[in-house]
Design a protein around this motif. Structure first.
Motif, mmCIF file in Angstrom:
data_model
loop_
_atom_site.group_PDB
_atom_site.id
_atom_site.type_symbol
_atom_site.label_atom_id
_atom_site.label_comp_id
_atom_site.label_asym_id
_atom_site.label_seq_id
_atom_site.Cartn_x
_atom_site.Cartn_y
_atom_site.Cartn_z
ATOM 1 N N THR A 15 0.823 -1.212 0.000
ATOM 2 C CA THR A 15 0.000 0.000 0.000
ATOM 3 C C THR A 15 0.856 1.260 0.000
ATOM 4 O O THR A 15 0.609 2.176 -0.786
ATOM 5 C CB THR A 15 -0.928 0.007 1.228
ATOM 6 N N TYR A 16 1.852 1.290 0.856
ATOM 7 C CA TYR A 16 2.659 2.507 0.941
ATOM 8 C C TYR A 16 3.582 2.661 -0.269
ATOM 9 O O TYR A 16 3.949 3.789 -0.621
ATOM 10 C CB TYR A 16 3.408 2.559 2.270
ATOM 11 N N SER A 17 3.917 1.562 -0.932
ATOM 12 C CA SER A 17 4.638 1.672 -2.211
ATOM 13 C C SER A 17 3.763 2.370 -3.245
ATOM 14 O O SER A 17 4.265 3.126 -4.082
ATOM 15 C CB SER A 17 5.051 0.292 -2.731
ATOM 16 N N TYR A 18 2.456 2.109 -3.199
ATOM 17 C CA TYR A 18 1.523 2.763 -4.134
ATOM 18 C C TYR A 18 1.616 4.277 -3.990
ATOM 19 O O TYR A 18 1.729 4.998 -4.994
ATOM 20 C CB TYR A 18 0.092 2.286 -3.875
ATOM 21 N N PRO A 55 1.831 -8.052 7.785
ATOM 22 C CA PRO A 55 1.508 -7.684 9.165
ATOM 23 C C PRO A 55 0.161 -6.963 9.257
ATOM 24 O O PRO A 55 -0.468 -6.952 10.306
ATOM 25 C CB PRO A 55 2.660 -6.772 9.592
ATOM 26 N N PHE A 56 -0.290 -6.396 8.152
ATOM 27 C CA PHE A 56 -1.585 -5.708 8.155
ATOM 28 C C PHE A 56 -2.757 -6.681 8.215
ATOM 29 O O PHE A 56 -3.841 -6.315 8.632
ATOM 30 C CB PHE A 56 -1.720 -4.791 6.937
ATOM 31 N N THR A 57 -2.558 -7.913 7.773
ATOM 32 C CA THR A 57 -3.610 -8.918 7.898
ATOM 33 C C THR A 57 -3.440 -9.718 9.185
ATOM 34 O O THR A 57 -4.425 -10.162 9.762
ATOM 35 C CB THR A 57 -3.640 -9.868 6.683
ATOM 36 N N ALA A 58 -2.214 -9.870 9.650
ATOM 37 C CA ALA A 58 -1.953 -10.623 10.873
ATOM 38 C C ALA A 58 -2.352 -9.842 12.126
ATOM 39 O O ALA A 58 -2.687 -10.431 13.145
ATOM 40 C CB ALA A 58 -0.476 -11.004 10.953
ATOM 41 N N GLN A 59 -2.308 -8.532 12.036
ATOM 42 C CA GLN A 59 -2.635 -7.673 13.177
ATOM 43 C C GLN A 59 -3.807 -6.774 12.780
ATOM 44 O O GLN A 59 -3.616 -5.714 12.168
ATOM 45 C CB GLN A 59 -1.429 -6.846 13.569
ATOM 46 N N PRO A 60 -5.036 -7.183 13.094
ATOM 47 C CA PRO A 60 -6.233 -6.458 12.635
ATOM 48 C C PRO A 60 -6.241 -4.963 12.965
ATOM 49 O O PRO A 60 -6.629 -4.154 12.127
ATOM 50 C CB PRO A 60 -7.385 -7.192 13.323
ATOM 51 N N ALA A 61 -5.784 -4.573 14.143
ATOM 52 C CA ALA A 61 -5.785 -3.145 14.497
ATOM 53 C C ALA A 61 -4.834 -2.370 13.582
ATOM 54 O O ALA A 61 -5.157 -1.275 13.119
ATOM 55 C CB ALA A 61 -5.390 -2.958 15.959
ATOM 56 N N GLY A 63 -4.015 -3.251 10.559
ATOM 57 C CA GLY A 63 -4.654 -3.241 9.244
ATOM 58 C C GLY A 63 -5.743 -2.180 9.137
ATOM 59 O O GLY A 63 -5.812 -1.455 8.142
ATOM 60 N N ARG A 64 -6.582 -2.077 10.153
ATOM 61 C CA ARG A 64 -7.648 -1.054 10.126
ATOM 62 C C ARG A 64 -7.053 0.347 10.046
ATOM 63 O O ARG A 64 -7.525 1.187 9.289
ATOM 64 C CB ARG A 64 -8.552 -1.176 11.357
ATOM 65 N N TYR A 65 -5.994 0.597 10.814
ATOM 66 C CA TYR A 65 -5.346 1.902 10.766
ATOM 67 C C TYR A 65 -4.776 2.167 9.377
ATOM 68 O O TYR A 65 -4.931 3.262 8.824
ATOM 69 C CB TYR A 65 -4.232 2.017 11.818
ATOM 70 N N MET A 66 -4.096 1.166 8.810
ATOM 71 C CA MET A 66 -3.473 1.339 7.495
ATOM 72 C C MET A 66 -4.516 1.685 6.443
ATOM 73 O O MET A 66 -4.300 2.573 5.617
ATOM 74 C CB MET A 66 -2.704 0.073 7.109
ATOM 75 N N TRP A 67 -5.679 0.994 6.439
ATOM 76 C CA TRP A 67 -6.709 1.284 5.432
ATOM 77 C C TRP A 67 -7.224 2.714 5.585
ATOM 78 O O TRP A 67 -7.412 3.420 4.593
ATOM 79 C CB TRP A 67 -7.857 0.280 5.508
ATOM 80 N N ARG A 68 -7.441 3.166 6.807
ATOM 81 C CA ARG A 68 -7.877 4.567 7.015
ATOM 82 C C ARG A 68 -6.786 5.529 6.565
ATOM 83 O O ARG A 68 -7.050 6.552 5.938
ATOM 84 C CB ARG A 68 -8.235 4.813 8.484
ATOM 85 N N ASP A 69 -5.539 5.211 6.926
ATOM 86 C CA ASP A 69 -4.417 6.067 6.548
ATOM 87 C C ASP A 69 -4.276 6.144 5.034
ATOM 88 O O ASP A 69 -4.031 7.224 4.476
ATOM 89 C CB ASP A 69 -3.130 5.541 7.180
#
Length: 139
Positions: A15-18, A55-61, A63-69
């Motif tokens: 995602t952050y590479s995008y 790690p974004f799928t292994a750690q749900p919290a 992952g949720r932060y990353m999608w909002r970010d």
């Protein structure tokens, strides 16, 4: 004097590479810097660490932060954003194309097209699609 070059290491599923891939050539060009596109497979790195996927799928919290970010950052930079319905996506074929084409003048355009396919259009990457076919013929 030779033009400065910046090596940009990225994964098509990151995602952050995008965020970086969609902006890096413009930002570098206004500073007179060329980009060397360097794809690598982040999944292999995760696997070597004993992780089962991102790690974004292994750690749900996380992952949720990353999608909002990601939504916030894409809005900030004016980038089209669609949360992928399949994450992370396999991208072996586009990685191979980018690796063999790293010195071609169209590699940046190709990489941005792959990133857009994933994060703007929500389409699979590890299939033959027009950008892959066209560029494979050019190699």
């Amino acid at each position: 004097m030779a033009q400065q070059r910046l090596e940009f290491w990225f994964d098509f599923g990151s995602t952050y590479s995008y965020l970086s891939a969609m902006r890096i050539e413009h930002e570098a060009s206004v500073r007179g810097i060329a980009i060397a596109w360097r794809p690598f497979m982040l999944g292999a790195v995760f696997q070597s660490l004993g992780w089962q996927g991102s790690p974004f799928t292994a750690q749900p919290a996380k992952g949720r932060y990353m999608w909002r970010d990601m939504a916030r950052q894409c809005e900030k930079f004016g980038l089209t954003w669609t949360q992928p319905s399949n994450f992370p996506r396999r991208a072996v074929l586009p990685h191979r194309v980018a690796l063999v084409a790293e010195d071609k003048p169209w590699v940046g355009e190709f990489c941005r097209a792959v990133m857009s396919r994933n994060f703007a259009d929500d389409l699979e990457l590890d299939v033959d699609f027009p950008q892959c076919s066209r560029h494979l013929r050019a190699i």
